[in-house]
Motif scaffolding. Structure first.
Motif, short mmCIF file in Angstrom:
data_model
loop_
_atom_site.label_atom_id
_atom_site.label_comp_id
_atom_site.label_asym_id
_atom_site.label_seq_id
_atom_site.Cartn_x
_atom_site.Cartn_y
_atom_site.Cartn_z
N MET A 64 -56.26 75.41 38.09
CA MET A 64 -57.06 74.25 38.37
C MET A 64 -58.49 74.43 38.15
O MET A 64 -59.21 73.62 38.44
N ALA A 65 -59.04 75.57 37.87
CA ALA A 65 -60.29 75.89 37.86
C ALA A 65 -60.99 74.95 36.91
O ALA A 65 -62.08 74.00 37.12
N ARG A 66 -60.59 74.58 35.87
CA ARG A 66 -61.20 73.78 34.78
C ARG A 66 -60.96 72.26 35.33
O ARG A 66 -61.97 71.40 35.14
N ALA A 67 -59.97 71.94 35.74
CA ALA A 67 -59.70 70.60 36.46
C ALA A 67 -60.60 70.40 37.42
O ALA A 67 -61.16 69.34 37.64
N PHE A 68 -60.94 71.20 38.23
CA PHE A 68 -61.67 71.18 39.47
C PHE A 68 -63.38 71.02 39.04
O PHE A 68 -63.79 69.93 39.38
N PHE A 126 -67.02 58.84 47.05
CA PHE A 126 -66.70 60.21 46.68
C PHE A 126 -65.31 60.34 46.94
O PHE A 126 -64.49 60.74 46.00
N LEU A 127 -64.69 59.87 48.04
CA LEU A 127 -63.14 60.07 48.35
C LEU A 127 -62.45 59.45 47.43
O LEU A 127 -61.43 59.88 46.88
N TRP A 128 -62.75 58.00 47.29
CA TRP A 128 -61.95 57.17 46.20
C TRP A 128 -61.96 57.72 44.74
O TRP A 128 -61.02 57.79 44.15
N THR A 129 -63.25 58.30 44.30
CA THR A 129 -63.36 58.62 43.01
C THR A 129 -62.77 59.92 42.77
O THR A 129 -61.92 60.33 41.76
N TRP A 130 -62.66 60.76 43.76
CA TRP A 130 -62.12 62.33 43.71
C TRP A 130 -60.71 62.33 43.46
O TRP A 130 -59.88 63.07 42.94
N ASN A 131 -60.17 61.31 44.27
CA ASN A 131 -58.61 61.18 44.50
C ASN A 131 -58.04 60.27 43.71
O ASN A 131 -56.82 59.95 43.30
N ASP A 132 -58.73 59.62 42.61
CA ASP A 132 -58.30 58.57 41.96
C ASP A 132 -57.59 59.34 40.58
O ASP A 132 -57.84 60.48 40.10
N LEU A 133 -56.47 58.63 40.03
CA LEU A 133 -55.63 59.14 39.24
C LEU A 133 -55.60 57.99 38.04
O LEU A 133 -55.70 58.12 36.77
N LEU A 134 -55.45 56.56 38.38
CA LEU A 134 -55.39 55.52 37.44
C LEU A 134 -56.48 55.44 36.48
O LEU A 134 -56.14 55.39 35.34
N VAL A 135 -57.70 55.47 37.00
CA VAL A 135 -58.76 55.34 36.29
C VAL A 135 -59.17 56.26 35.26
O VAL A 135 -59.22 56.32 34.05
N ALA A 136 -58.78 57.87 35.76
CA ALA A 136 -58.91 58.75 34.83
C ALA A 136 -57.77 58.67 33.65
O ALA A 136 -57.90 59.20 32.68
N LEU A 137 -56.60 58.29 34.36
CA LEU A 137 -55.63 58.39 33.02
C LEU A 137 -55.91 57.31 31.79
O LEU A 137 -55.71 57.45 30.66
N VAL A 138 -56.81 56.06 32.32
CA VAL A 138 -56.90 55.07 31.41
C VAL A 138 -58.25 55.23 30.58
O VAL A 138 -58.20 55.25 29.38
N ILE A 172 -57.72 68.86 48.11
CA ILE A 172 -58.28 68.21 49.39
C ILE A 172 -59.45 68.84 50.08
O ILE A 172 -59.94 68.27 50.87
N ALA A 173 -59.79 69.93 49.76
CA ALA A 173 -60.66 70.77 50.57
C ALA A 173 -62.20 70.06 50.19
O ALA A 173 -62.66 70.09 51.35
N VAL A 174 -62.28 69.85 49.01
CA VAL A 174 -63.89 69.20 48.87
C VAL A 174 -64.14 67.85 49.62
O VAL A 174 -64.71 67.82 50.43
N PRO A 175 -63.26 66.96 49.42
CA PRO A 175 -63.33 65.61 50.18
C PRO A 175 -63.08 65.98 51.77
O PRO A 175 -63.99 65.25 52.61
N VAL A 209 -64.69 68.56 53.59
CA VAL A 209 -65.94 69.20 53.73
C VAL A 209 -66.91 67.99 53.50
O VAL A 209 -67.60 67.78 54.44
N VAL A 210 -66.79 67.18 52.77
CA VAL A 210 -67.59 65.85 52.46
C VAL A 210 -67.57 64.98 53.71
O VAL A 210 -68.47 64.54 54.43
N PHE A 211 -66.23 64.82 54.17
CA PHE A 211 -65.88 63.75 55.20
C PHE A 211 -66.50 64.45 56.42
O PHE A 211 -67.25 63.68 57.23
N PHE A 212 -66.34 65.61 57.02
CA PHE A 212 -66.78 66.30 58.11
C PHE A 212 -68.36 66.31 58.17
O PHE A 212 -68.94 66.34 59.19
N ALA A 213 -69.02 66.45 57.09
CA ALA A 213 -70.17 66.81 56.79
C ALA A 213 -70.87 65.65 57.24
O ALA A 213 -72.24 65.28 57.78
N MET A 214 -70.40 64.40 56.77
CA MET A 214 -71.18 63.12 56.94
C MET A 214 -70.34 62.15 57.66
O MET A 214 -70.58 60.84 57.70
N GLN A 215 -69.37 62.46 58.67
CA GLN A 215 -68.61 61.53 59.31
C GLN A 215 -69.53 60.74 60.46
O GLN A 215 -68.98 59.77 60.73
N LYS A 216 -70.61 61.45 60.74
CA LYS A 216 -71.18 60.75 62.03
C LYS A 216 -71.98 59.59 61.50
O LYS A 216 -72.41 58.59 62.11
#
Length: 379
Positions: free
Chosen positions: A168-172, A305-317, A355-358, A360-367
């Motif tokens: 997963m390193a390259r995919a990350f 960030f969350l929507w783009t990180w978890n996206d599959l459809l746009v990446a496949l296309v 899911i680790a990076v999302p 971190v981003v969510f808890f860092a900026m959730q306020k």
């Protein structure tokens, strides 16, 4: 006057509902995290909630092996069934039909005059009056208690194994390459557009605002094929630039809507005073509007960030690559599901890395999230 106040049933209902929602969100995440450190055998036999406790389970059949030695006229093969000294056998057997037929320490006739003894700690002794030669040695089925076991091998295999094509390193890093520009670009464009729609007067402004609101309800799937054809015609349909522009286009309506609502609610006196002092629109935007709009900017950044990180459809296309050089993590996990459907420890580790990076981003900026979402709702 009552010294103690009682909470209404509605308050209790709200509190219980919040706890249940948090639990429903938290338990799968914790389970995925714990499973990512467990072995395949543990995941297959027990749930993640038993990971910290001693477990009793049937182990796969183990065939007797070892060097033969002659002792007192009998040929003996001895050794231990397990590598760990902390395993304790409660039952054992020599047949899959009766895997718990014998107690530890019991000596059993396995045919041809041979006898087998298995002790509680896994030590065995197979003895016969004649040499075993090339004969097939018996298998042993065990039911044993095992201590909690955790390993970092799953993460080493997923992230750092140089010979692992499914790593997963390259995919990350590919996902970071897609996500960071696809988050920054729409924020920059939307901030300028939102300021113009909020504080600048020009013909057609109301129609543009209505168009932005209308674009919020346009299905993403409706625009994929026309946009891909356009990208292919101009030569950006098979790389990062195409997917950046696609995410920018799909994210701009929400970004402009959120930022415009927030900027409209900013104090008008500050902006008018700045104009009286001779500030241009660009100076007002950079030195006043942007600093005051940080909660709304952060709110959209979380969503994008969350929507783009978890996206599959746009990446496949838009990331069409047969060599796998631009494969993102969501696509890599789908490929793991296809090739390693039974290797749950690898899938759990890969999913948690995803899911680790999302998190971190969510808890860092959730306020800033609630403040940005409520922008413009009250005056």
């Amino acid at each position: 006057m009552n010294m103690f106040s009682k909470k209404s049933p509605l308050t209790w209902a709200v509190h219980i509902s919040v706890v249940l929602l948090v639990a429903l969100w938290l338990f799968p995440t914790v389970g995925l995290f714990v499973s990512s450190f467990r072995t395949a055998d543990q995941i297959a036999n027990t749930g993640w909630w038993k990971a910290l406790f001693t477990q009793e389970r049937q182990a796969p059949a183990i065939r007797i092996s070892g060097e033969e030695a002659e002792i007192d006229g009998r040929f003996v093969i001895s050794g231990n069934l397990f590598e760990s000294d902390e395993v304790e056998i409660s039952k054992w057997g020599t047949s899959s039909r009766a895997p718990e037929a014998y107690a530890p320490g019991e000596t059993v006739d396995v045919g041809d005059g041979a006898s087998l003894t298995v002790t509680e700690d896994g030590a065995f002794s197979l003895a016969a009056p004649q040499s075993f030669g090339d004969s097939r040695l018996p298998r042993v089925f065990t039911t044993a208690t095992r201590p909690p076991e955790f390993t970092l091998e799953n993460y080493r295999f997923v992230l750092f194994d140089p010979g692992n094509r499914e790593g997963m390193a390259r995919a990350f890093f590919n996902t970071l390459t897609v996500t960071i520009p696809a988050t920054i670009i729409p924020i920059v464009i939307a901030a300028f557009a939102a300021y113009a729609l909020a504080w600048m007067r020009f013909p057609g402004r109301a129609l543009l605002i209505a168009a932005v609101v209308g674009l919020l309800v346009v299905p993403l799937q409706l625009a994929l094929i026309p946009l891909l054809r356009l990208h292919n015609e101009i030569g950006i349909g098979k790389g990062y630039l195409g997917v950046w522009l696609a995410h920018t286009g799909f994210g701009l309506p929400l970004a402009i809507y959120l930022l415009r609502n927030y900027m409209v609610g900013l104090p008008r006196d500050i902006i008018e005073n700045a104009r009286v002092d001779g500030a241009t629109d660009f100076q007002i935007f950079v030195k006043i509007i942007l600093p005051l709009s940080f909660p709304a900017l952060a709110s959209f950044a979380i969503f994008q960030f969350l929507w783009t990180w978890n996206d599959l459809l746009v990446a496949l296309v838009f990331l069409i690559d047969a060599t796998g050089e631009t494969t993102v993590m969501t696509k890599q996990i789908v490929e793991l599901l296809g090739t390693r459907g039974g290797n749950w420890e690898i899938l759990a580790t890969s999913a948690f890395v995803s899911i680790a990076v999302p998190l971190v981003v969510f808890f860092a900026m959730q306020k800033y999230l609630v403040r940005g979402l409520l922008a413009g709702s009250v005056k």
